[in-house]
Design a protein around this motif. Structure first.
Motif, short mmCIF file in Angstrom:
data_model
loop_
_atom_site.label_atom_id
_atom_site.label_comp_id
_atom_site.label_asym_id
_atom_site.label_seq_id
_atom_site.Cartn_x
_atom_site.Cartn_y
_atom_site.Cartn_z
N ILE A 166 0.87 -1.17 0.00
CA ILE A 166 0.00 0.00 0.00
C ILE A 166 0.91 1.23 0.00
N SER A 170 0.76 8.17 3.52
CA SER A 170 1.71 7.91 4.60
C SER A 170 2.72 6.83 4.20
N LEU A 213 -12.22 -2.43 2.76
CA LEU A 213 -11.31 -2.29 3.90
C LEU A 213 -11.99 -2.69 5.19
N PHE A 217 -8.85 -0.35 9.85
CA PHE A 217 -7.83 0.02 8.88
C PHE A 217 -8.26 1.28 8.12
N GLN A 220 -7.75 4.25 10.26
CA GLN A 220 -6.32 4.55 10.37
C GLN A 220 -5.81 5.26 9.12
N ARG A 221 -6.22 4.74 7.98
CA ARG A 221 -5.67 5.22 6.71
C ARG A 221 -6.33 6.55 6.29
N LEU A 233 -7.21 4.25 -2.80
CA LEU A 233 -6.06 3.70 -2.10
C LEU A 233 -5.15 3.08 -3.16
#
Lengths: 862, 109
Positions: A166, A170, A213, A217, A220-221, A233
């Protein structure tokens, strides 16, 4: 009056009785004053006062509770007189139930707990096995046909694991995703939290740029967005739209564990994927090559049976399908590889518990017999046998209940210990919640213990005729009671012998596995893994070039002695290349596993060569084979220098390596070939580094090099070869440690039980022994007498236990044993020696007491 | 002449009736009242009144409290509750219907 008040009244019974007495006295006094008679006479006009008192109590108290409390009070008083016995009993039950509850909790969470899907009993996994081969998943082309034509399934779905990279806002991330077909969630009847599942269109190559997802997660993403739905994504270099969110509670574990062949992330592998991709992502567009790595399961249509469904699939596939096809209920597939170990664990705890119960029953029996006179007196005073039995049972229940409570706490600690010992098994216990079923189990076990340990003493102690018991001067054991306590000792020793034998065999297995020649060195070796996005490294040359640069950079790190790469590292990633070779002189092509390796792979892993040498990494036509290959295809000759013409290319065998145990430590290596990395530069890029640098230092260096080479590629987790091997040893170590723990515990229990019984015998034989002494028996005579008498029962138990062990051990442990025969005589001798020694020790203490008996005092008793 | 024993089940009814007419009473006063009203025709085993009182108390038809009499004795006073009055009315009706039926049968038998 509510039942609560009634229960409270049980505890203020005296007060209530006093109230009634006051009322009645007032009545009598008034009457006496009016009629001019005495208060006593007026009181007698009241009628049967005791009866009224009982009637009044019945109104105000919870009657059964009252008599129960009375029994309990007597029991408490009794146990307070024997605090050591009581403490020993409670502790024994605490440990025994603790183990049983912990084991049950494990079995419940891993196996028994219903699968978290709708109507899980209608789900079935599809398996195929050709003669003599391991079961495998059916190839995708058949699954497509089945999906279109089979009527016995309401849904057919496929899935596989896939490592993805991924990238995006980030830090790049290497993650294990689950690739699923469009019907996956529908087949499981697992609803999504938001959004939708993939459509059939989205699971075709080319239009599969979507992703689902997991809730946590997604948060978080995409921390800024209220919902991740509609966001994009970057997965393996392709921008994918988030179309659905699954709840955190969704568990794919039961399915994932059936699909091996993915990266192990060290100990405590996490099986729950966070990312779900369309299954078509594993295919190259337009490919018609069958894939056998997609796992398939289905939900049976109403009224369809497993058998009918299997034959329908067979019919649809037709003659192309060779071998056996069958459907396995998903419920029975869960933790299939751990089932024997877990059931063995539960069996062992039950054994321990039975031994503990036998011990306590003996203890209580001895105690009840010592009180025989008291019981006889109570019975002579009108307490029925039922009343006395109830009293003795209450005493047993009291310690059982206390022990049961302790057991729940002990189980809590023990289950942590279990998870620590063997994290892989307990992957499904990630949410290690305590289900009501576990409390129900604890309660049942506790009550059963109370009954078991109370019933025998109650039966034996009340069975003797009261006359005899009243008349006997000193406490004594009737021959029948002695017989029973001996049977219990024999039982304990027998069960202990069984457990010790199992522990000895498993311990031998552990040592055998640990000392296996792995064919490689494990010290100072660090492994990691990279995944090259196919979008930016589309061709083989791109990837081969990257590998060369990567190897060059690593080699320049000071302190790195040697470094190699492979697309499949032993014990780390078990998917091998499927290589088809033509051996000159052989009738058919052979199919075998291969690894593409580069750099100083052999040296970095510490592999040894039986003949020849490594190939030159720059040549694409040289290969190395292992000894298993040589033995199978070149029996009696060295394959080094042989040519293997394969159409356009001709391979030359340059060397033969010693076998490396790659698929779990116990399995012998299958024939394998090693090819130059440049021929098959496939993902993942597993890397092995031989260095004495500390892990954090090498980690920093690796990150720095990767960063300057390609900042968008995440560095996989660093795992030392030591850890990987250790991981493989976890199972035998767990089994051996656990059974050893149990065996030690039962040994202690059995020796305590043995001691208790013999000590009691000696105490009850004091007059007889005193008489013998008075008649001239010497100390060694008495010692011998007591010890031989005491050893009788343990020896019988030992003999029976060993005999049973010889009969059943291979059946119980068969699969768990390695490198040791289930009839290994050394183990049996060891067990016999241990138990005889322990029994003698247990007899020695009471025997010493017997020797010290003063003839006069002994004879003067009564 | 031997005194008639209480018909089965009538003691609670009488107790309720007495307490409804006269207010709080202790056990002995209730005994006296029963004897007096039935012109001593009904005899009770004196002590058996108390379990009956406790049963009524248990069912909530009467309530009880401890008091001290003028000569400093502990006495328990019983008093009918609202629920008790309702029960009394229902019981009275049932009793009368039953006795009337029994009387009719006796008359025509």
């Amino acid at each position: 009056m509510s039942w609560l008040t009634r229960i409270r009244n049980v505890f203020r019974k005296d007060e209530l009785d006093q109230d009634l007495a006051d009322e009645l006295r007032f009545h009598a006094e008034q009457r006496a004053a009016e009629l001019g008679i005495s208060v006593g006479e007026a009181h007698s006009r009241l009628g049967p006062v005791a009866q009224f008192q009982q009637q009044s109590r019945d109104e105000k108290l919870a009657p059964h509770l009252e008599s129960l409390l009375q029994d309990a009070r007597i029991a408490v008083r009794l146990w307070r007189k024997h605090p050591i016995t009581a403490a020993a009993a409670v502790l024994t039950i605490t440990l025994g139930t603790g183990m049983a509850i912990a084991a049950f909790q494990l079995v419940w969470n891993v196996i028994l707990q219903p699968l978290p899907y709708g109507q899980p009993d209608r789900l079935a996994q599809i398996w195929l096995a050709e003669l003599g081969e391991e079961r495998r998943s059916p190839q995708n082309l058949w699954v497509d046909e089945w999906r279109a034509n089979a009527r016995s399934f309401s849904h057919l779905a496929t899935y596989r694991q896939w490592r993805v990279t991924i990238t995006g806002p980030s830090e790049p991330l290497l993650a294990t995703s689950l690739m699923v077909s469009s019907e996956f969630f529908a087949a499981l009847e697992a609803p999504l939290l938001a959004g939708r599942a993939f459509t059939a269109q989205e699971t075709r190559p080319g239009s599969d740029t979507v992703v689902i997802l997991r809730e946590r997660f997604a948060r978080q993403r995409f921390p800024q967005q209220a919902s991740a739905l509609g966001e994009s994504l970057n997965v393996d270099g392709v921008l994918c739209q988030v179309v659905g969110i699954v709840p955190d509670s969704f568990a794919a574990g039961p399915l994932v564990q059936l699909a091996p062949g993915i990266a192990i992330h060290g100990r405590g592998a996490v099986l729950e994927p966070d990312i779900f991709l369309p299954i078509s992502r594993a295919l190259s567009p337009g490919s018609k090559v069958p894939i056998r790595t997609n796992y398939a399961f289905g939900r049976l249509a109403p009224n369809a049976t497993l058998h009918d469904a299997a034959s329908e699939l067979q019919t649809i596939a037709g003659a192309k399908l060779k071998g056996r096809l069958w459907l396995a209920p998903l419920e029975q597939e869960v933790a299939y590889q751990f089932r024997p170990a877990l059931y063995a664990l539960l069996g062992a705890t039950v054994c321990v518990l039975l031994i503990a119960c036998a011990n306590l029953a003996n203890l209580l029996l001895a105690q009840a017999l010592l009180r025989q006179r008291e019981l006889a007196v109570r019975s002579a005073l009108g307490a029925g046998r039922a009343r006395i039995v109830r009293q003795l049972l209450t005493e047993a229940m009291l310690v059982a209940t206390l022990g049961g409570f302790g057991g729940i706490f002990a189980a809590h600690l023990l289950s942590r210990l279990l998870i620590g010992l063997y994290p892989d098994v307990v992957a499904r216990m990630e949410t290690n919640s305590v289900h009501p079923a576990i409390y129900a189990f604890a309660l049942t076990v506790t009550l059963l213990i109370g009954l078991l340990i109370g019933a025998l003493p109650a039966w034996r102690a009340t069975g003797d005729t009261t006359d005899a018991a009243l008349r006997v001067g000193h406490y004594s054991l009737s021959p029948r009671s002695r017989h029973w306590s001996r049977v219990l000792v024999a039982l304990q020793v027998g069960l202990t012998a069984l457990l010790l034998t199992a522990a000895g065999l498993l311990l031998n297995t552990f040592f055998a596995v640990r000392s296996l020649d792995l064919g490689l060195e494990k010290e100072h070796r660090i492994t990691t893994s990279l995944s090259l996005p196919i979008t930016r490294y589309p061709t083989r040359d791109d990837r081969a070039r990257f590998a060369v640069q990567w190897l060059d950079r690593l080699a320049t790190i000071p302190g790195v002695q040697s470094v190699g790469v492979s697309n499949s590292m032993p014990l780390r990633f078990t998917t091998l290349l499927n290589i088809i070779l033509r051996i000159p002189g052989a009738a058919n092509e052979i199919e075998l596993g291969g690894r593409a390796v580069g750099g100083d792979y052999f040296q970095a892993l510490g592999m040894r060569f039986a003949a020849g040498q490594p190939f030159d990494p720059r040549r694409k036509s040289e290969i190395v084979v292992n000894e298993a290959f040589a033995a199978k295809y070149f029996p009696g000759q060295s394959p080094v220098g042989h040519l293997l013409p394969q159409g356009k290319i001709t391979y030359t065998i340059t060397g033969v390596t010693r076998d490396v145990r790659l698929l779990g430590l116990r399995e012998p290596a299958p024939p394998e070939v090693y090819l130059p990395y440049a021929t098959f530069p496939l993902n993942p890029l597993d890397t092995i580094i031989l260095t004495r640098l500390p892990a954090d230092q090498i980690h920093t260096a690796l990150r720095r090099e990767l960063q300057s080479l390609d900042p968008d590629i995440p560095l996989g987790k660093l795992i030392t070869m030591d850890e990987l091997v250790d991981n493989e040893l976890a199972r035998p170590r767990f089994q051996a440690a656990l059974v050893l723990l149990f065996a030690a515990f039962t040994l202690v229990l059995a020796s305590l039980g043995c001691y208790g019984v013999i000590a009691h015998h000696v105490r009850s034989r004091v007059p007889e022994l005193g008489l013998r002494r008075a008649l001239g028996a010497t100390s060694p005579d008495l010692l011998r007498l007591v010890i031989f008498d005491g050893l009788h029962a343990p020896l019988i138990g030992l003999a029976l236990g060993l005999a049973l062990g010889v009969l059943v051990m291979s059946r119980i442990l068969g699969a768990a044993l390695y490198g040791v025969s289930p009839h290994e005589p050394l183990v049996y001798f060891g067990v016999a020696a241990t138990l005889i020694l322990t029994s003698v020790l247990a007899c020695l203490l009471p025997a010493r007491d017997a020797v010290r008996i003063e003839p006069l005092t002994a004879l003067r008793q009564d | 002449m031997s005194k008639a024993l209480f018909p089965q089940g009538s003691l609670p009814l009488l107790v309720l009736k007495i307490l409804a007419q006269t207010g709080p009473h202790h056990g002995y006063a209730i005994t006296l009242r029963i004897e007096q009203l039935s012109e001593e025709a009904l005899r009770i085993e004196e002590g058996s009144l108390y379990p009956a009182l406790h049963r009524l108390e248990e069912s909530g038809a009467i309530k009880a409290k401890w008091t001290t009499t003028e000569n400093n004795r502990r006495a328990r006073l019983y008093q009918i509750t609202a629920a008790g009055r309702k029960e009394l009315a229902a019981e009275e009706a049932r009793w009368q219907a039953a006795t009337a039926a029994v009387a009719r049968v006796l008359r025509f038998a």
